[in-house]
Enzyme design. Structure first.
Site, short mmCIF file in Angstrom:
data_model
loop_
_atom_site.label_atom_id
_atom_site.label_comp_id
_atom_site.label_asym_id
_atom_site.label_seq_id
_atom_site.Cartn_x
_atom_site.Cartn_y
_atom_site.Cartn_z
N PHE A 245 -7.35 -14.76 -10.88
CA PHE A 245 -8.80 -14.53 -11.12
C PHE A 245 -8.99 -13.50 -12.30
CE2 PHE A 245 -8.92 -17.00 -7.52
CZ PHE A 245 -10.39 -17.46 -7.24
N PRO B 81 1.38 -1.70 -9.89
CA PRO B 81 2.12 -2.84 -10.45
C PRO B 81 1.12 -3.91 -10.58
CG PRO B 81 2.80 -2.30 -8.27
CD PRO B 81 2.10 -1.17 -8.41
N ASP B 82 1.16 -4.88 -11.46
CA ASP B 82 0.41 -6.10 -11.48
C ASP B 82 1.09 -7.14 -10.67
OD1 ASP B 82 -0.59 -8.51 -12.19
OD2 ASP B 82 -1.69 -7.56 -14.00
N LYS C 37 -5.97 -13.57 -20.80
CA LYS C 37 -5.17 -13.08 -19.66
C LYS C 37 -4.38 -14.27 -19.17
CE LYS C 37 -8.08 -9.92 -17.52
NZ LYS C 37 -9.24 -9.66 -16.63
N ASN D 289 -12.29 -0.83 -4.16
CA ASN D 289 -13.09 -1.70 -4.78
C ASN D 289 -14.15 -2.38 -3.98
OD1 ASN D 289 -12.07 -4.26 -4.87
ND2 ASN D 289 -10.54 -3.09 -5.92
N ASP E 124 -6.08 -0.99 -10.16
CA ASP E 124 -5.09 -0.95 -11.38
C ASP E 124 -4.33 0.31 -11.33
OD1 ASP E 124 -5.81 -3.54 -12.49
OD2 ASP E 124 -7.40 -2.75 -13.50
O1 C5P Z 1 -6.13 -7.76 -15.52
P1 C5P Z 1 -6.92 -8.10 -14.51
O2 C5P Z 1 -6.84 -7.00 -13.38
O3 C5P Z 1 -8.15 -8.42 -14.70
O4 C5P Z 1 -6.15 -9.78 -13.78
C1 C5P Z 1 -6.90 -10.09 -12.69
C2 C5P Z 1 -5.92 -11.02 -11.99
O5 C5P Z 1 -4.70 -10.11 -11.89
C3 C5P Z 1 -6.42 -11.37 -10.52
O6 C5P Z 1 -5.77 -12.71 -10.44
C4 C5P Z 1 -5.63 -10.30 -9.78
O7 C5P Z 1 -5.52 -10.68 -8.34
C5 C5P Z 1 -4.41 -9.79 -10.56
N1 C5P Z 1 -4.00 -8.63 -10.37
C6 C5P Z 1 -2.90 -8.21 -9.62
N2 C5P Z 1 -2.33 -6.96 -9.67
C7 C5P Z 1 -2.95 -6.01 -10.37
C8 C5P Z 1 -4.15 -6.42 -11.21
C9 C5P Z 1 -4.70 -7.71 -11.19
O8 C5P Z 1 -2.15 -9.11 -9.16
N3 C5P Z 1 -2.68 -4.78 -10.33
#
Ligand code: C5P
Length: 417
Positions: free
Chosen positions: A340, A321-322, A354, A223, A293
Protein backbone atom coordinates in the site's frame (compact mmCIF):
# COMPACT_ATOMS: atom_id res chain seq x y z
CA UNK A 1 -44.29 -28.26 -2.36
CA UNK A 2 -44.12 -24.48 -2.25
CA UNK A 3 -41.27 -22.99 -4.26
CA UNK A 4 -38.53 -20.97 -2.55
CA UNK A 5 -39.30 -18.36 -5.20
CA UNK A 6 -42.79 -17.69 -3.81
CA UNK A 7 -43.38 -13.92 -3.57
CA UNK A 8 -39.77 -13.23 -4.60
CA UNK A 9 -39.28 -10.16 -6.78
CA UNK A 10 -37.45 -11.30 -9.88
CA UNK A 11 -36.03 -8.91 -12.40
CA UNK A 12 -35.70 -10.81 -15.67
CA UNK A 13 -33.25 -9.27 -18.13
CA UNK A 14 -33.38 -10.40 -21.75
CA UNK A 15 -30.69 -9.55 -24.28
CA UNK A 16 -30.50 -9.97 -28.02
CA UNK A 17 -30.03 -13.50 -29.28
CA UNK A 18 -32.18 -16.18 -30.84
CA UNK A 19 -32.53 -17.81 -27.40
CA UNK A 20 -34.57 -14.75 -26.35
CA UNK A 21 -37.67 -16.70 -27.35
CA UNK A 22 -36.94 -19.13 -24.50
CA UNK A 23 -37.16 -16.23 -22.03
CA UNK A 24 -40.94 -16.31 -22.50
CA UNK A 25 -41.02 -19.84 -21.09
CA UNK A 26 -38.62 -18.80 -18.32
CA UNK A 27 -40.91 -15.91 -17.37
CA UNK A 28 -43.90 -18.27 -17.26
CA UNK A 29 -42.04 -20.72 -15.01
CA UNK A 30 -41.03 -17.97 -12.56
CA UNK A 31 -44.65 -16.81 -12.39
CA UNK A 32 -45.78 -20.41 -11.89
CA UNK A 33 -43.33 -20.73 -8.99
CA UNK A 34 -45.10 -17.78 -7.34
CA UNK A 35 -42.52 -15.08 -8.12
CA UNK A 36 -43.31 -11.54 -9.20
CA UNK A 37 -41.50 -10.80 -12.41
CA UNK A 38 -40.59 -7.51 -14.05
CA UNK A 39 -38.98 -7.80 -17.44
CA UNK A 40 -36.30 -5.54 -18.88
CA UNK A 41 -35.37 -6.05 -22.52
CA UNK A 42 -32.42 -4.76 -24.46
CA UNK A 43 -33.01 -3.25 -27.89
CA UNK A 44 -31.66 -6.43 -29.49
CA UNK A 45 -33.99 -8.65 -27.47
CA UNK A 46 -37.01 -6.76 -28.83
CA UNK A 47 -35.95 -7.73 -32.35
CA UNK A 48 -36.32 -11.39 -31.43
CA UNK A 49 -39.41 -11.37 -29.24
CA UNK A 50 -42.02 -8.70 -28.61
CA UNK A 51 -42.41 -6.92 -25.28
CA UNK A 52 -46.13 -7.67 -25.54
CA UNK A 53 -45.49 -11.40 -25.08
CA UNK A 54 -43.50 -10.78 -21.91
CA UNK A 55 -46.03 -8.25 -20.67
CA UNK A 56 -48.84 -10.79 -21.07
CA UNK A 57 -46.82 -13.48 -19.25
CA UNK A 58 -45.51 -11.32 -16.40
CA UNK A 59 -48.61 -9.20 -15.95
CA UNK A 60 -46.37 -6.11 -15.70
CA UNK A 61 -45.35 -3.53 -18.27
CA UNK A 62 -42.03 -4.41 -19.88
CA UNK A 63 -39.28 -1.85 -19.35
CA UNK A 64 -36.61 -0.98 -21.83
CA UNK A 65 -36.02 2.79 -21.76
CA UNK A 66 -33.23 4.10 -19.57
CA UNK A 67 -34.77 7.53 -19.22
CA UNK A 68 -38.40 6.71 -18.63
CA UNK A 69 -40.37 9.85 -17.82
CA UNK A 70 -43.28 7.79 -16.55
CA UNK A 71 -41.23 5.84 -14.04
CA UNK A 72 -40.84 7.24 -10.55
CA UNK A 73 -39.25 10.69 -10.76
CA UNK A 74 -37.53 9.68 -13.98
CA UNK A 75 -35.21 7.41 -11.91
CA UNK A 76 -36.75 4.15 -13.06
CA UNK A 77 -33.44 2.28 -13.06
CA UNK A 78 -32.71 2.95 -9.38
CA UNK A 79 -36.27 2.22 -8.34
CA UNK A 80 -36.19 -1.07 -10.28
CA UNK A 81 -32.73 -1.99 -8.96
CA UNK A 82 -33.98 -1.54 -5.38
CA UNK A 83 -37.18 -3.45 -6.10
CA UNK A 84 -35.38 -6.59 -7.33
CA UNK A 85 -34.60 -9.34 -4.83
CA UNK A 86 -32.78 -11.21 -7.54
CA UNK A 87 -31.74 -10.45 -11.08
CA UNK A 88 -31.73 -13.14 -13.77
CA UNK A 89 -30.31 -12.33 -17.20
CA UNK A 90 -31.27 -14.98 -19.74
CA UNK A 91 -30.14 -15.11 -22.41
CA UNK A 92 -27.02 -13.03 -21.77
CA UNK A 93 -25.29 -12.18 -25.06
CA UNK A 94 -21.52 -11.85 -25.54
CA UNK A 95 -22.05 -8.12 -26.01
CA UNK A 96 -23.94 -7.88 -22.72
CA UNK A 97 -21.15 -9.70 -20.83
CA UNK A 98 -18.54 -7.38 -22.34
CA UNK A 99 -20.52 -4.27 -21.47
CA UNK A 100 -21.19 -5.31 -17.90
CA UNK A 101 -17.57 -6.29 -17.42
CA UNK A 102 -16.50 -2.88 -18.70
CA UNK A 103 -18.92 -1.20 -16.29
CA UNK A 104 -20.91 0.32 -19.12
CA UNK A 105 -24.42 1.59 -18.49
CA UNK A 106 -25.76 2.65 -21.86
CA UNK A 107 -29.19 1.06 -21.62
CA UNK A 108 -31.63 0.17 -18.88
CA UNK A 109 -30.45 -3.40 -18.31
CA UNK A 110 -26.71 -2.67 -18.06
CA UNK A 111 -27.48 0.31 -15.81
CA UNK A 112 -29.54 -1.94 -13.54
CA UNK A 113 -26.69 -4.40 -13.30
CA UNK A 114 -24.48 -1.62 -11.97
CA UNK A 115 -27.13 -0.30 -9.60
CA UNK A 116 -28.46 -3.49 -8.08
CA UNK A 117 -27.19 -5.02 -4.84
CA UNK A 118 -29.25 -8.17 -5.33
CA UNK A 119 -27.87 -11.62 -6.24
CA UNK A 120 -27.34 -11.88 -9.99
CA UNK A 121 -27.80 -14.96 -12.19
CA UNK A 122 -26.38 -14.84 -15.67
CA UNK A 123 -27.28 -17.47 -18.26
CA UNK A 124 -25.19 -16.83 -21.39
CA UNK A 125 -26.25 -18.06 -24.80
CA UNK A 126 -24.40 -17.55 -28.06
CA UNK A 127 -22.77 -19.25 -30.99
CA UNK A 128 -20.20 -21.86 -29.85
CA UNK A 129 -17.27 -19.95 -31.39
CA UNK A 130 -18.33 -16.72 -29.69
CA UNK A 131 -18.61 -18.64 -26.39
CA UNK A 132 -15.18 -20.22 -26.83
CA UNK A 133 -13.58 -16.90 -27.77
CA UNK A 134 -10.96 -16.00 -25.13
CA UNK A 135 -12.40 -12.49 -24.87
CA UNK A 136 -15.80 -13.87 -23.83
CA UNK A 137 -14.14 -16.27 -21.41
CA UNK A 138 -12.04 -13.47 -19.93
CA UNK A 139 -15.13 -11.28 -19.50
CA UNK A 140 -16.86 -14.12 -17.70
CA UNK A 141 -14.00 -14.88 -15.35
CA UNK A 142 -13.46 -11.21 -14.54
CA UNK A 143 -17.17 -10.77 -13.86
CA UNK A 144 -17.05 -13.80 -11.66
CA UNK A 145 -14.25 -12.21 -9.66
CA UNK A 146 -15.67 -8.71 -9.36
CA UNK A 147 -19.22 -9.72 -8.53
CA UNK A 148 -17.91 -12.46 -6.25
CA UNK A 149 -20.55 -13.96 -4.03
CA UNK A 150 -23.37 -12.12 -5.79
CA UNK A 151 -22.94 -13.82 -9.14
CA UNK A 152 -24.12 -17.26 -10.09
CA UNK A 153 -23.19 -18.26 -13.58
CA UNK A 154 -25.66 -20.61 -15.26
CA UNK A 155 -23.45 -22.07 -17.98
CA UNK A 156 -24.81 -22.85 -21.42
CA UNK A 157 -25.64 -26.35 -22.54
CA UNK A 158 -23.81 -28.07 -25.34
CA UNK A 159 -25.55 -29.33 -28.46
CA UNK A 160 -27.07 -28.29 -31.73
CA UNK A 161 -27.41 -24.55 -32.16
CA UNK A 162 -29.91 -22.41 -34.06
CA UNK A 163 -27.13 -21.44 -36.49
CA UNK A 164 -26.43 -25.09 -37.28
CA UNK A 165 -23.18 -25.32 -35.29
CA UNK A 166 -22.74 -27.93 -32.62
CA UNK A 167 -21.07 -27.09 -29.33
CA UNK A 168 -21.48 -25.21 -26.06
CA UNK A 169 -23.53 -22.01 -26.16
CA UNK A 170 -27.17 -23.11 -25.99
CA UNK A 171 -29.12 -21.37 -23.26
CA UNK A 172 -29.53 -23.56 -20.21
CA UNK A 173 -33.08 -24.96 -20.38
CA UNK A 174 -35.58 -22.63 -18.63
CA UNK A 175 -36.67 -25.41 -16.22
CA UNK A 176 -33.03 -25.89 -15.24
CA UNK A 177 -32.51 -22.15 -14.76
CA UNK A 178 -35.49 -22.01 -12.40
CA UNK A 179 -34.32 -25.16 -10.61
CA UNK A 180 -30.85 -23.66 -10.10
CA UNK A 181 -32.21 -20.40 -8.75
CA UNK A 182 -34.61 -22.26 -6.43
CA UNK A 183 -31.82 -24.53 -5.22
CA UNK A 184 -29.52 -21.65 -4.40
CA UNK A 185 -32.21 -20.22 -2.12
CA UNK A 186 -32.58 -23.58 -0.43
CA UNK A 187 -28.85 -23.76 0.17
CA UNK A 188 -28.89 -20.19 1.51
CA UNK A 189 -26.32 -19.17 -1.02
CA UNK A 190 -27.43 -15.59 -0.84
CA UNK A 191 -25.92 -15.20 2.55
CA UNK A 192 -22.19 -14.56 2.31
CA UNK A 193 -21.51 -18.28 2.30
CA UNK A 194 -20.85 -18.79 -1.36
CA UNK A 195 -17.59 -17.31 -2.44
CA UNK A 196 -16.24 -17.65 -5.91
CA UNK A 197 -13.36 -19.78 -4.72
CA UNK A 198 -10.75 -18.28 -7.01
CA UNK A 199 -8.07 -18.53 -4.33
CA UNK A 200 -9.00 -21.96 -2.99
CA UNK A 201 -6.00 -23.67 -1.42
CA UNK A 202 -3.91 -20.48 -1.33
CA UNK A 203 -2.37 -19.06 1.83
CA UNK A 204 -2.56 -15.28 2.17
CA UNK A 205 -0.49 -13.46 4.79
CA UNK A 206 -1.45 -9.86 5.58
CA UNK A 207 -0.15 -7.15 7.85
CA UNK A 208 -2.71 -4.67 9.17
CA UNK A 209 -3.01 -1.70 11.49
CA UNK A 210 -0.31 0.54 12.96
CA UNK A 211 2.77 -0.43 14.93
CA UNK A 212 3.54 0.97 18.35
CA UNK A 213 7.11 1.87 19.25
CA UNK A 214 7.68 2.48 22.94
CA UNK A 215 9.49 5.56 24.22
CA UNK A 216 9.08 4.55 27.85
CA UNK A 217 6.54 2.38 29.73
CA UNK A 218 3.73 4.91 29.16
CA UNK A 219 4.51 6.63 25.86
CA UNK A 220 4.87 5.48 22.31
CA UNK A 221 5.14 6.53 18.67
CA UNK A 222 2.34 5.34 16.43
CA UNK A 223 -0.06 6.56 13.71
CA UNK A 224 -3.75 6.85 12.86
CA UNK A 225 -4.14 3.53 11.03
CA UNK A 226 -7.33 1.77 12.14
CA UNK A 227 -6.60 -1.57 10.45
CA UNK A 228 -10.04 -1.47 8.75
CA UNK A 229 -8.65 -1.84 5.22
CA UNK A 230 -6.43 -4.79 6.18
CA UNK A 231 -9.22 -6.57 8.05
CA UNK A 232 -11.66 -5.99 5.16
CA UNK A 233 -9.07 -7.56 2.86
CA UNK A 234 -8.66 -10.53 5.19
CA UNK A 235 -12.42 -11.19 5.04
CA UNK A 236 -12.49 -10.92 1.25
CA UNK A 237 -9.47 -13.19 0.78
CA UNK A 238 -11.25 -15.70 2.99
CA UNK A 239 -14.45 -15.32 0.94
CA UNK A 240 -12.34 -16.04 -2.17
CA UNK A 241 -11.39 -19.41 -0.67
CA UNK A 242 -7.95 -18.62 0.75
CA UNK A 243 -6.48 -19.56 4.12
CA UNK A 244 -5.75 -16.23 5.75
CA UNK A 245 -3.28 -15.15 8.43
CA UNK A 246 -3.35 -11.56 9.68
CA UNK A 247 -0.45 -10.04 11.54
CA UNK A 248 -2.21 -7.23 13.37
CA UNK A 249 -0.74 -4.23 15.08
CA UNK A 250 -2.73 -2.77 18.00
CA UNK A 251 -6.25 -2.27 16.57
CA UNK A 252 -9.71 -2.25 18.07
CA UNK A 253 -11.08 -4.76 15.57
CA UNK A 254 -12.24 -8.35 15.78
CA UNK A 255 -11.99 -10.95 13.09
CA UNK A 256 -13.75 -14.28 12.61
CA UNK A 257 -12.16 -17.41 14.07
CA UNK A 258 -11.69 -18.68 10.49
CA UNK A 259 -8.85 -16.15 10.20
CA UNK A 260 -5.55 -16.86 11.98
CA UNK A 261 -4.55 -13.75 13.88
CA UNK A 262 -1.11 -12.92 15.24
CA UNK A 263 -1.08 -9.79 17.40
CA UNK A 264 2.09 -7.72 17.51
CA UNK A 265 3.09 -4.27 18.73
CA UNK A 266 6.31 -3.23 17.06
CA UNK A 267 7.74 -3.29 13.52
CA UNK A 268 10.39 -5.79 14.71
CA UNK A 269 7.71 -8.14 16.00
CA UNK A 270 5.76 -7.70 12.77
CA UNK A 271 8.82 -8.62 10.72
CA UNK A 272 9.49 -11.73 12.81
CA UNK A 273 5.86 -12.85 12.46
CA UNK A 274 6.00 -12.21 8.70
CA UNK A 275 9.16 -14.32 8.34
CA UNK A 276 7.51 -17.10 10.35
CA UNK A 277 4.56 -16.95 7.93
CA UNK A 278 6.89 -17.10 4.93
CA UNK A 279 8.60 -20.17 6.37
CA UNK A 280 5.19 -21.75 6.83
CA UNK A 281 4.56 -21.38 3.06
CA UNK A 282 2.53 -18.54 1.58
CA UNK A 283 1.23 -17.64 -1.88
CA UNK A 284 0.34 -13.99 -1.40
CA UNK A 285 1.73 -11.35 0.97
CA UNK A 286 -0.14 -8.07 1.50
CA UNK A 287 1.47 -5.28 3.49
CA UNK A 288 -1.55 -3.25 4.55
CA UNK A 289 -0.01 -2.17 7.86
CA UNK A 290 1.13 1.38 8.50
CA UNK A 291 4.48 0.40 9.94
CA UNK A 292 6.25 3.15 11.87
CA UNK A 293 9.31 4.10 9.83
CA UNK A 294 11.34 4.96 12.94
CA UNK A 295 11.46 3.86 16.56
CA UNK A 296 13.18 5.35 19.59
CA UNK A 297 16.84 4.32 19.72
CA UNK A 298 16.33 3.35 23.36
CA UNK A 299 13.21 2.46 25.22
CA UNK A 300 13.59 3.93 28.70
CA UNK A 301 12.80 1.34 31.36
CA UNK A 302 11.28 4.00 33.65
CA UNK A 303 8.85 6.81 32.83
CA UNK A 304 10.78 9.84 31.59
CA UNK A 305 10.30 12.68 34.06
CA UNK A 306 9.42 16.16 32.91
CA UNK A 307 12.43 18.43 33.21
CA UNK A 308 11.02 21.80 34.25
CA UNK A 309 14.31 23.44 33.36
CA UNK A 310 14.19 22.37 29.73
CA UNK A 311 11.86 23.86 27.16
CA UNK A 312 12.57 21.21 24.61
CA UNK A 313 13.56 17.62 24.56
CA UNK A 314 14.53 15.29 21.78
CA UNK A 315 14.22 11.60 21.23
CA UNK A 316 16.73 9.88 19.04
CA UNK A 317 15.06 7.69 16.45
CA UNK A 318 16.48 4.81 14.44
CA UNK A 319 15.07 3.31 11.30
CA UNK A 320 12.70 0.37 11.53
CA UNK A 321 12.93 -2.59 9.18
CA UNK A 322 10.71 -2.36 6.11
CA UNK A 323 8.58 -5.49 6.54
CA UNK A 324 7.26 -5.54 2.99
CA UNK A 325 10.58 -4.82 1.26
CA UNK A 326 12.31 -7.43 3.45
CA UNK A 327 9.70 -10.02 2.52
CA UNK A 328 10.05 -9.19 -1.20
CA UNK A 329 13.84 -9.40 -0.87
CA UNK A 330 13.60 -13.01 0.28
CA UNK A 331 13.26 -13.59 -3.45
CA UNK A 332 10.50 -16.17 -3.64
CA UNK A 333 9.12 -15.17 -7.06
CA UNK A 334 6.11 -17.46 -6.67
CA UNK A 335 4.78 -15.26 -3.86
CA UNK A 336 2.66 -12.35 -5.08
CA UNK A 337 3.70 -9.23 -3.20
CA UNK A 338 1.20 -6.44 -2.63
CA UNK A 339 1.87 -3.15 -0.88
CA UNK A 340 0.00 0.00 0.00
CA UNK A 341 1.15 3.54 -0.51
CA UNK A 342 -0.42 6.30 1.54
CA UNK A 343 0.50 9.58 -0.11
CA UNK A 344 -0.58 13.18 0.12
CA UNK A 345 0.58 14.29 -3.34
CA UNK A 346 1.74 12.82 -6.66
CA UNK A 347 -0.04 9.69 -5.47
CA UNK A 348 0.30 7.45 -8.52
CA UNK A 349 3.89 8.37 -9.59
CA UNK A 350 5.13 7.89 -6.01
CA UNK A 351 3.28 4.58 -5.81
CA UNK A 352 4.81 3.38 -9.07
CA UNK A 353 8.28 4.30 -7.82
CA UNK A 354 7.60 2.28 -4.66
CA UNK A 355 6.37 -0.68 -6.71
CA UNK A 356 9.72 -0.81 -8.46
CA UNK A 357 11.92 0.02 -5.47
CA UNK A 358 10.32 -2.58 -3.20
CA UNK A 359 10.06 -5.15 -6.00
CA UNK A 360 6.31 -5.64 -5.73
CA UNK A 361 3.67 -7.09 -8.04
CA UNK A 362 1.01 -4.58 -7.06
CA UNK A 363 0.70 -1.44 -5.03
CA UNK A 364 -2.55 0.10 -3.85
CA UNK A 365 -2.18 3.86 -3.71
CA UNK A 366 -4.39 6.07 -1.63
CA UNK A 367 -4.49 9.78 -1.15
CA UNK A 368 -4.57 10.35 2.60
CA UNK A 369 -4.85 14.11 2.21
CA UNK A 370 -8.61 13.80 1.56
CA UNK A 371 -10.44 13.99 4.88
CA UNK A 372 -13.42 11.79 4.08
CA UNK A 373 -11.41 8.73 3.05
CA UNK A 374 -8.36 6.78 4.19
CA UNK A 375 -7.05 6.21 7.69
CA UNK A 376 -9.90 6.10 10.18
CA UNK A 377 -12.75 6.33 7.72
CA UNK A 378 -15.04 3.48 6.61
CA UNK A 379 -14.57 4.56 3.00
CA UNK A 380 -11.60 4.63 0.73
CA UNK A 381 -10.72 5.55 -2.85
CA UNK A 382 -7.60 4.01 -4.33
CA UNK A 383 -5.64 3.38 -7.49
CA UNK A 384 -4.35 -0.13 -8.11
CA UNK A 385 -0.95 0.06 -9.76
CA UNK A 386 0.79 -2.92 -11.38
CA UNK A 387 3.68 -3.13 -13.85
CA UNK A 388 1.38 -2.53 -16.80
CA UNK A 389 -1.90 -1.27 -15.38
CA UNK A 390 -3.47 1.50 -13.35
CA UNK A 391 -7.03 1.03 -12.12
CA UNK A 392 -8.91 3.78 -10.31
CA UNK A 393 -11.44 2.64 -7.72
CA UNK A 394 -13.79 5.47 -6.82
CA UNK A 395 -14.81 6.26 -3.26
CA UNK A 396 -16.74 3.37 -1.72
CA UNK A 397 -16.74 1.25 1.43
CA UNK A 398 -13.46 -0.39 2.42
CA UNK A 399 -15.24 -3.75 2.12
CA UNK A 400 -16.18 -3.01 -1.52
CA UNK A 401 -12.65 -1.77 -2.24
CA UNK A 402 -11.26 -4.92 -0.62
CA UNK A 403 -13.40 -7.14 -2.86
CA UNK A 404 -12.07 -5.40 -5.97
CA UNK A 405 -8.47 -5.54 -4.76
CA UNK A 406 -8.80 -9.27 -4.01
CA UNK A 407 -10.21 -9.81 -7.52
CA UNK A 408 -7.21 -8.06 -9.07
CA UNK A 409 -4.71 -9.86 -6.82
CA UNK A 410 -6.30 -13.18 -7.76
CA UNK A 411 -6.02 -12.44 -11.49
CA UNK A 412 -2.38 -11.40 -11.05
CA UNK A 413 -1.49 -14.40 -8.87
CA UNK A 414 -3.34 -16.98 -10.95
CA UNK A 415 -1.74 -15.66 -14.15
CA UNK A 416 1.71 -16.04 -12.60
CA UNK A 417 1.71 -19.67 -12.12
O1 C5P B 1 7.54 3.31 1.90
P1 C5P B 1 6.19 3.33 2.49
O2 C5P B 1 6.16 3.28 3.98
O3 C5P B 1 5.28 4.41 1.99
O4 C5P B 1 5.55 1.98 1.92
C1 C5P B 1 4.29 1.56 2.27
C2 C5P B 1 4.17 0.08 2.12
O5 C5P B 1 5.29 -0.56 2.73
C3 C5P B 1 2.96 -0.45 2.84
O6 C5P B 1 2.52 -1.58 2.13
C4 C5P B 1 3.50 -0.85 4.21
O7 C5P B 1 2.74 -1.88 4.80
C5 C5P B 1 4.91 -1.27 3.90
N1 C5P B 1 5.89 -0.96 4.93
C6 C5P B 1 6.43 -1.97 5.69
N2 C5P B 1 7.38 -1.69 6.63
C7 C5P B 1 7.80 -0.43 6.83
C8 C5P B 1 7.26 0.61 6.08
C9 C5P B 1 6.30 0.31 5.13
O8 C5P B 1 6.06 -3.13 5.52
N3 C5P B 1 8.70 -0.19 7.74
Amino acid sequence: MSSTLRAKKVLLGITGGIAAYKAAELCRLFIKAGARVQVVMSAGAQEFITPLTLQALSGEPVRHALLDAEAEAGMGHIELAKWAELVVVAPASANFLAKVNAGMADDLLTTLLLATEAPIYIAPAMNQAMWANPVTQRNLSELDLTLGTRLTLLPPDSGEQACGDIGPGRLMEPVDIVANVEASFVRGLHAQTKGTQVLAGKHVLLTAGPTQESIDPVRYISNHSSGKMGFALAEEFYAAGARVTVIAGPVALNCGSYITRVDVLTADEMLRAAYAGLADGIDIFVGAAAVADYRPANTEPQKIKKNSQAQAMSIELVENPDVLASMAKQGNKAVTMVGFAAETKNVVPYARAKLEKKNLDMIVANDVSAEDIGFNSDDNAVTIVTANKEMVLAKQSKQAIAKLIVAEVAILHNNKG
